[in-house]
Design a protein around this motif. Structure first.
Motif, PDB file in Angstrom:
ATOM      1  N   HIS A   1      -8.787  38.448  23.766  1.00  0.00           N
ATOM      2  CA  HIS A   1      -8.696  38.246  22.316  1.00  0.00           C
ATOM      3  C   HIS A   1     -10.053  38.346  21.638  1.00  0.00           C
TER       4      HIS A   1
ATOM      5  N   GLN B   1     -12.915  40.202  15.400  1.00  0.00           N
ATOM      6  CA  GLN B   1     -13.029  39.446  16.647  1.00  0.00           C
ATOM      7  C   GLN B   1     -14.243  39.968  17.413  1.00  0.00           C
TER       8      GLN B   1
ATOM      9  N   ALA C   1      -2.132  38.107  12.051  1.00  0.00           N
ATOM     10  CA  ALA C   1      -1.944  36.801  12.684  1.00  0.00           C
ATOM     11  C   ALA C   1      -0.689  36.170  12.090  1.00  0.00           C
ATOM     12  N   PRO C   2      -0.031  35.264  12.761  1.00  0.00           N
ATOM     13  CA  PRO C   2      -0.276  34.915  14.155  1.00  0.00           C
ATOM     14  C   PRO C   2       0.354  35.943  15.099  1.00  0.00           C
TER      15      PRO C   2
ATOM     16  N   ALA D   1       0.851  34.999  18.567  1.00  0.00           N
ATOM     17  CA  ALA D   1       1.526  34.292  19.666  1.00  0.00           C
ATOM     18  C   ALA D   1       3.065  34.310  19.571  1.00  0.00           C
ATOM     19  N   PRO D   2       3.656  34.491  18.364  1.00  0.00           N
ATOM     20  CA  PRO D   2       5.120  34.376  18.251  1.00  0.00           C
ATOM     21  C   PRO D   2       5.947  35.229  19.218  1.00  0.00           C
TER      22      PRO D   2
ATOM     23  N   ASN E   1       1.423  25.310  17.073  1.00  0.00           N
ATOM     24  CA  ASN E   1       0.103  25.292  17.704  1.00  0.00           C
ATOM     25  C   ASN E   1      -0.849  24.519  16.805  1.00  0.00           C
TER      26      ASN E   1
ATOM     27  N   VAL F   1      -6.692  25.487  12.958  1.00  0.00           N
ATOM     28  CA  VAL F   1      -5.647  25.765  11.976  1.00  0.00           C
ATOM     29  C   VAL F   1      -4.325  25.523  12.691  1.00  0.00           C
TER      30      VAL F   1
ATOM     31  N   ASN G   1      -0.374  26.722  13.409  1.00  0.00           N
ATOM     32  CA  ASN G   1       0.600  27.792  13.191  1.00  0.00           C
ATOM     33  C   ASN G   1       1.935  27.466  13.824  1.00  0.00           C
TER      34      ASN G   1
ATOM     35  N   ASP H   1       0.885  30.648   9.532  1.00  0.00           N
ATOM     36  CA  ASP H   1      -0.062  29.531   9.636  1.00  0.00           C
ATOM     37  C   ASP H   1       0.384  28.448   8.651  1.00  0.00           C
TER      38      ASP H   1
ATOM     39  N   GLU I   1      -2.102  29.940  24.440  1.00  0.00           N
ATOM     40  CA  GLU I   1      -2.671  31.078  23.705  1.00  0.00           C
ATOM     41  C   GLU I   1      -3.263  32.099  24.670  1.00  0.00           C
TER      42      GLU I   1
ATOM     43  N   PHE J   1      -1.982  36.142  25.232  1.00  0.00           N
ATOM     44  CA  PHE J   1      -2.719  37.418  25.233  1.00  0.00           C
ATOM     45  C   PHE J   1      -2.568  38.163  26.559  1.00  0.00           C
TER      46      PHE J   1
HETATM   47  C1  LIG Z   1      -7.344  35.423  12.854  1.00  0.00           C
HETATM   48  C2  LIG Z   1      -7.211  34.456  13.981  1.00  0.00           C
HETATM   49  O1  LIG Z   1      -7.935  34.508  14.947  1.00  0.00           O
HETATM   50  N1  LIG Z   1      -6.249  33.551  13.854  1.00  0.00           N
HETATM   51  C3  LIG Z   1      -5.955  32.560  14.888  1.00  0.00           C
HETATM   52  C4  LIG Z   1      -6.351  31.167  14.412  1.00  0.00           C
HETATM   53  O2  LIG Z   1      -6.042  30.188  15.396  1.00  0.00           O
HETATM   54  C5  LIG Z   1      -4.736  29.684  15.127  1.00  0.00           C
HETATM   55  C6  LIG Z   1      -4.276  30.510  13.958  1.00  0.00           C
HETATM   56  O3  LIG Z   1      -5.524  30.786  13.332  1.00  0.00           O
HETATM   57  C7  LIG Z   1      -3.619  31.846  14.391  1.00  0.00           C
HETATM   58  O4  LIG Z   1      -3.390  32.572  13.199  1.00  0.00           O
HETATM   59  C8  LIG Z   1      -4.513  32.711  15.250  1.00  0.00           C
HETATM   60  O5  LIG Z   1      -4.408  32.571  16.636  1.00  0.00           O
HETATM   61  C9  LIG Z   1      -3.225  32.528  17.367  1.00  0.00           C
HETATM   62  C10 LIG Z   1      -3.519  32.596  18.824  1.00  0.00           C
HETATM   63  C11 LIG Z   1      -2.222  33.629  17.034  1.00  0.00           C
HETATM   64  O6  LIG Z   1      -2.611  34.720  16.640  1.00  0.00           O
HETATM   65  O7  LIG Z   1      -1.036  33.386  17.249  1.00  0.00           O
END
Ligand SMILES: CC(=O)N[C@H]1[C@@H]2OC[C@@H](O2)[C@@H](O)[C@@H]1O[C@H](C)C(=O)O
Ligand SMILES: Nc1ncnc2c1ncn2[C@@H]1O[C@H](COP(=O)(O)OP(=O)(O)OP(=O)(O)O)[C@@H](O)[C@H]1O
Length: 364
Positions: free
Chosen positions: A92, A107, A138-139, A141-142, A162, A166, A168, A189, A327, A331
């Motif tokens: 990531h 990133q 983002a996000p 992870a979903p 999560n 922040v 989410n 988020d 997380e 990835f």
């Molecule tokens: C831009 C970025 O890095 N966002 C992260 C961050 O950390 C939590 C929240 O903000 C989520 O939007 C995201 O990460 C998680 C892993 C995601 O993309 O699901």
């Protein structure tokens, strides 16, 4: 579970709270999870953290970025080289800036370089394509949460929350077979989670966090502050939506008048109220919210969530998952999806117009 064509992926995540790098292995074909593998953690030292923090908000080529990126790459190379039997790495990197409607998403860390060092293909830069195509980036992870819900054999809609810097939230219907099918997912988020209380602890007590939520648990919530917080325009936006760490700058001033314990209790209540506000967007109600990320160790935050959500709030360990590694595992899973040409985000997760597979593949 037996999954034909599964490969071992190693995922790595360096989150917004800058504690360190999480790494974890998943055996998957990019659809189903067959098995979870070993994991590892590499903490950032204080001087390292300072270098990365100094580059927050910066874009490629700007001050401090090269130094931060090099540090991120070295830390990842150190932790990732401890693993064996890896078919692909999902890297990531460290988010330094995120402005999907403007300059994009950034990133730090070069996956091509890591592929050379590790000698395996590396999938990286997961968010840029989604942002370029109009998504929030983002996000991400979903799609993995959907696989987790199915792996755990859940049969009713459920939410994953999560709690990092922040928060989410992912609403999942595990009865829908694929994450990009309509009705499978909704994600966004929620608002600030641990970041404000960490900032408070640092400013008032010189500590990194409120361990266990002990200070917050001893305080009284100022509901007036919570109500004012909920008037922020972010809460009136429809999902999908995402946040940068500094999108809510006014939180410490809002509790400046309160003693430490009450200030901590109030910031924790704001985080929970933001989640409850987010849950109003769910297409169908859920009976349980499964929590991952460091915030699940904050008992005051978990109690406020149960109070404001009115449903069972449990750590993801309740369904046999590892809440510290979710997380990183995400990835790993997403890397295999990218390798197989499968989407990693879609209209209901990042708001991108059509499902998209983000991520560059670098081979050694
Ligand atoms: C831009 C970025 O890095 N966002 C992260 C961050 O950390 C939590 C929240 O903000 C989520 O939007 C995201 O990460 C998680 C892993 C995601 O993309 O699901
Ligand atoms: N024992 C604990 N007690 C209270 N809070 C804790 C505890 N452990 C972790 N936390 C909180 O969790 C945070 C770290 O969470 P996590 O590692 O999930 O975040 P991250 O992955 O860096 O962030 P993000 O998900 O936003 O990228 C810490 O900064 C702290 O606020």
């Amino acid at each position: 579970m037996r999954v034909t064509g599964a490969i071992w992926a190693l995922g790595a995540m360096s989150g917004t709270s800058l504690d360190g790098v999480d790494a974890a292995m998943v055996l998957t074909d990019g659809h189903s999870i067959a098995e979870f593998g070993p994991d590892a953690y590499r903490v950032y030292t204080d001087p390292e953290r300072a270098v990365i923090r100094a580059a927050f908000g910066q874009w490629p080529g700007e001050a401090g970025v090269a130094e931060a990126a090099e540090l991120v790459e070295t830390a990842h190379a150190q932790v990732l080289s401890r693993f064996s039997g890896v078919d692909v790495v999902g890297f990531h990197g460290q988010t330094l800036a995120h402005d999907p409607a403007g300059r994009g998403t950034h990133q730090a860390g070069n996956g091509a370089l890591l592929a050379g060092v590790l000698g395996v293909p590396v999938v990286w830069d997961f968010r840029s394509t989604d942002v370029q195509l109009g998504g929030q980036g983002a996000p991400l992870a979903p799609f993995f949460h959907h696989a987790c819900a199915r792996f755990a054999g859940l049969t009713a809609p459920v939410a994953f929350l999560n709690l990092g810097g922040v928060g989410n939230l992912t609403w999942v219907d595990p009865r829908v077979a694929r994450p990009d099918d309509p009705g499978a997912l909704m994600a966004f988020d929620t608002g600030p989670a641990n970041a404000p209380v960490n900032d408070l602890m640092l400013a008032r007590r010189g500590l990194a966090q409120d361990a266990g939520g002990a200070l917050a648990a001893s305080g009284t919530v100022d509901e007036g502050v919570v109500t004012a917080f909920l008037s922020h325009p972010y809460f009136f936006k429809m999902p999908p939506k995402s946040l940068d760490r500094n999108d809510f700058p006014g939180q410490l001033p809002a509790v400046a008048h309160l003693p430490d314990a009450d200030a901590a209790a109030t910031l924790v209540a704001c985080a929970a109220a933001a989640v409850a506000r987010g849950a109003e967007h769910f297409p169908l109600p859920v009976a349980r919210v499964l929590v991952c990320g460091g915030g699940r160790h904050n008992a005051a935050l978990m109690a406020q969530l149960a109070l404001r959500l009115g449903v069972s709030v449990e750590p993801v360990e309740a369904i046999g998952l590892n809440g510290d590694m979710l997380e990183a595992q995400a990835f790993a899973y997403l890397a295999v999806r990218v390798m197989r040409g499968l989407p990693t985000s879609g209209p209901t997760t990042t708001g991108v117009r059509a499902a998209v597979g983000g991520g560059q593949i670098s081979r050694p």
